[in-house]
Design a protein around this motif. Structure first.
Motif, PDB file in Angstrom:
ATOM      1  N   LYS A 155      15.694 -44.969  25.563  1.00  0.00           N
ATOM      2  CA  LYS A 155      15.789 -44.876  24.293  1.00  0.00           C
ATOM      3  C   LYS A 155      15.537 -46.062  23.643  1.00  0.00           C
ATOM      4  N   LEU A 156      14.249 -45.992  22.695  1.00  0.00           N
ATOM      5  CA  LEU A 156      13.818 -47.146  21.969  1.00  0.00           C
ATOM      6  C   LEU A 156      13.660 -46.651  20.414  1.00  0.00           C
ATOM      7  N   ASP A 157      13.755 -47.714  19.674  1.00  0.00           N
ATOM      8  CA  ASP A 157      13.394 -47.043  18.041  1.00  0.00           C
ATOM      9  C   ASP A 157      12.392 -46.949  17.684  1.00  0.00           C
ATOM     10  N   GLY A 158      11.903 -46.154  16.786  1.00  0.00           N
ATOM     11  CA  GLY A 158      10.604 -46.056  16.325  1.00  0.00           C
ATOM     12  C   GLY A 158      10.331 -44.630  16.690  1.00  0.00           C
ATOM     13  N   GLU A 159       9.175 -44.208  16.088  1.00  0.00           N
ATOM     14  CA  GLU A 159       8.440 -42.846  16.144  1.00  0.00           C
ATOM     15  C   GLU A 159       7.175 -42.719  17.475  1.00  0.00           C
ATOM     16  N   PRO A 160       7.334 -42.045  18.018  1.00  0.00           N
ATOM     17  CA  PRO A 160       6.728 -41.948  19.231  1.00  0.00           C
ATOM     18  C   PRO A 160       5.104 -41.670  18.668  1.00  0.00           C
ATOM     19  N   VAL A 161       4.120 -42.317  19.213  1.00  0.00           N
ATOM     20  CA  VAL A 161       2.822 -42.287  19.095  1.00  0.00           C
ATOM     21  C   VAL A 161       2.006 -41.812  20.374  1.00  0.00           C
ATOM     22  N   GLU A 162       1.233 -40.601  20.155  1.00  0.00           N
ATOM     23  CA  GLU A 162       0.498 -40.342  21.445  1.00  0.00           C
ATOM     24  C   GLU A 162      -0.962 -39.988  21.059  1.00  0.00           C
ATOM     25  N   ASP A 163      -1.797 -40.989  21.841  1.00  0.00           N
ATOM     26  CA  ASP A 163      -3.258 -40.887  21.660  1.00  0.00           C
ATOM     27  C   ASP A 163      -3.938 -39.645  22.620  1.00  0.00           C
ATOM     28  N   GLU A 164      -4.260 -38.629  22.036  1.00  0.00           N
ATOM     29  CA  GLU A 164      -4.914 -37.630  22.746  1.00  0.00           C
ATOM     30  C   GLU A 164      -6.446 -37.726  22.931  1.00  0.00           C
ATOM     31  N   LEU A 165      -6.705 -37.706  24.379  1.00  0.00           N
ATOM     32  CA  LEU A 165      -8.276 -37.734  24.468  1.00  0.00           C
ATOM     33  C   LEU A 165      -8.811 -36.082  24.544  1.00  0.00           C
ATOM     34  N   ALA A 166      -9.785 -35.840  23.977  1.00  0.00           N
ATOM     35  CA  ALA A 166     -10.301 -34.627  23.909  1.00  0.00           C
ATOM     36  C   ALA A 166     -11.955 -34.681  23.998  1.00  0.00           C
ATOM     37  N   PRO A 167     -12.571 -33.954  24.754  1.00  0.00           N
ATOM     38  CA  PRO A 167     -14.004 -33.752  24.731  1.00  0.00           C
ATOM     39  C   PRO A 167     -14.539 -33.656  23.557  1.00  0.00           C
ATOM     40  N   THR A 168     -15.683 -34.264  23.110  1.00  0.00           N
ATOM     41  CA  THR A 168     -16.438 -33.775  21.888  1.00  0.00           C
ATOM     42  C   THR A 168     -17.812 -33.398  22.120  1.00  0.00           C
ATOM     43  N   LEU A 169     -18.267 -33.350  23.407  1.00  0.00           N
ATOM     44  CA  LEU A 169     -19.731 -33.318  23.734  1.00  0.00           C
ATOM     45  C   LEU A 169     -19.696 -32.036  24.564  1.00  0.00           C
ATOM     46  N   ALA A 170     -20.742 -31.371  24.604  1.00  0.00           N
ATOM     47  CA  ALA A 170     -20.897 -30.241  25.470  1.00  0.00           C
ATOM     48  C   ALA A 170     -20.922 -30.643  27.013  1.00  0.00           C
ATOM     49  N   LEU A 171     -19.877 -29.893  27.603  1.00  0.00           N
ATOM     50  CA  LEU A 171     -19.854 -29.882  29.042  1.00  0.00           C
ATOM     51  C   LEU A 171     -20.230 -29.042  29.976  1.00  0.00           C
ATOM     52  N   THR A 172     -20.901 -29.331  31.168  1.00  0.00           N
ATOM     53  CA  THR A 172     -21.700 -28.463  32.062  1.00  0.00           C
ATOM     54  C   THR A 172     -20.910 -28.605  33.548  1.00  0.00           C
ATOM     55  N   GLN A 173     -20.774 -27.660  34.292  1.00  0.00           N
ATOM     56  CA  GLN A 173     -20.310 -27.854  35.646  1.00  0.00           C
ATOM     57  C   GLN A 173     -21.311 -28.949  36.408  1.00  0.00           C
TER      58      GLN A 173
END
Length: 284
Positions: A155-173
Motif C-alpha cells: 500500500k503506497l500513497d498516490g495514484e497509479p500510473v501505468e505506461d502502456e506500450l502499443a504497436p503503431t506500425l504495420a506488423l507482419t508475421q
C-alpha cells in the motif's frame, strides 16, 4: 538518490540465496534500500554457448543483447533477498523490461556488473519498482537495463500510473515457434533462474498457475534471436511489456514491422492472445 555501492570479490552463491528467498514470505516495509552491488565477472564460453542454443541466438561473436541479465542474476538475487529489501522475492511479477545496447558487445570476456533498485511507485495491484542493471568494461558502460517488478499487496500513497506500450506500425508475421513443456527447466539451467512457476505444472500450481509458464526473459531473448537480422547491434533500446503468460507447452507467433532503426513487435498465441508487446528505438 545517491547509491551506496558495495563491491563484491566474487559472484554470490545461488543455492544459499534460494534458501534465503524461500524463507522470506512477508512484506517488511515500503522503502527501497539505497545500496547497490557491483562485481567484476568473467564470461564463461560454455555457459554462453548453452544460452545461445536455448534461446536461438547464432554465434556471431557478440554477446546476445539479453545475456547480461544472466551475468547479473546472482547479484540481483543477493540484492532482492537482503534484509534491507522489503518485499519477498517469491511472488514478484516481471511486468516489463527495457535494455539499451550502447556499444557493440564483441570480445567481452570480463565486465563489471552493477545492480540496484529504484523508482518505487503505486500500482493498482500493489507497488512497482525498477531493478536496474548495468554492464561496464574498461571503457565505460556497454549495456544497461531496467526490469519493472510488481509486488502485490503493498500500500503506497498516490495514484497509479501505468505506461502502456502499443504497436503503431504495420506488423507482419516473422516466424513462429513452439515453447516445449521443459523450456522453463532448460532456461533455468543456463540462467540460474529456478523460479518454481517455470519448472513444472506441479510447482507452478503452488503459486496459483494451472501449468508452468515460460520465463519472460526467455520470451524476449527468443524474440530478439529471431529478429537478429532486423535490428542494429548497438545504439539500440529494446523495450517490452509482458502481458499474458506463455503456458507450457504452446506455440507462439512473432509479428514485427520492417527492419529499420525503429520498429514494433508483438508475440501472440492461439486466439490472438497477446503475450508480449514492444518496440526498438535508437538510444536517445
Amino acid at each position: 538518490m545517491i547509491t551506496d555501492w558495495h563491491t563484491l570479490n566474487r559472484e554470490p552463491s545461488l543455492p544459499e540465496l534460494y534458501v534465503r528467498a524461500a524463507l522470506r514470505r512477508k512484506i517488511t516495509g515500503t522503502a527501497l534500500p539505497e545500496t547497490g552491488l557491483r562485481c567484476w565477472l568473467d564470461v564463461d564460453p560454455q555457459r554462453l554457448a548453452a544460452y545461445r542454443k536455448v534461446c536461438g541466438f547464432a554465434d556471431n561473436g557478440l554477446l546476445p543483447p539479453t545475456y547480461p541479465h544472466v551475468l547479473a542474476f546472482a547479484l540481483q538475487m543477493q540484492l532482492l533477498t537482503s534484509k534491507e529489501f522489503p518485499f519477498p522475492l517469491l511472488g514478484l511479477i516481471h511486468l516489463s523490461n527495457r535494455i539499451r545496447v550502447l556499444r557493440p558487445m564483441g570480445g567481452v570476456h570480463r565486465a563489471r556488473v552493477s545492480v540496484q533498485v529504484q523508482n518505487l511507485q503505486p500500482h493498482a495491484k500493489g507497488a512497482t519498482f525498477d531493478l536496474v542493471t548495468t554492464l561496464d568494461d574498461q571503457l565505460g558502460t556497454l549495456w544497461e537495463a531496467e526490469s519493472q517488478m510488481l509486488c502485490r499487496g503493498v500500500k503506497l500513497d498516490g495514484e497509479p500510473v501505468e505506461d502502456e506500450l502499443a504497436p503503431t506500425l504495420a506488423l507482419t508475421q516473422v516466424t513462429r515457434w513452439k515453447a516445449p513443456a521443459d523450456i522453463g527447466r532448460q532456461y533455468a539451467k543456463v540462467s540460474g533462474d529456478y523460479n518454481p512457476i517455470h519448472l513444472s505444472a506441479a510447482s507452478a500450481k503452488l503459486f496459483g498457475f494451472p501449468t508452468a509458464i515460460a520465463h519472460g526473459l526467455w520470451n524476449k531473448a527468443r524474440t530478439l534471436a529471431a529478429l537478429a537480422d532486423h535490428l542494429p547491434t548497438a545504439n539500440i533500446e529494446i523495450a517490452v511489456q509482458f502481458r499474458k503468460p506463455v503456458r507450457l507447452p504452446s506455440e507462439v507467433t512473432l509479428l514485427a514491422s520492417a527492419a529499420a532503426s525503429s520498429g514494433d513487435l508483438q508475440l501472440v498465441g492461439a486466439g490472438e492472445l497477446e503475450h508480449m508487446v514492444g518496440h526498438w528505438r535508437p538510444v536517445a
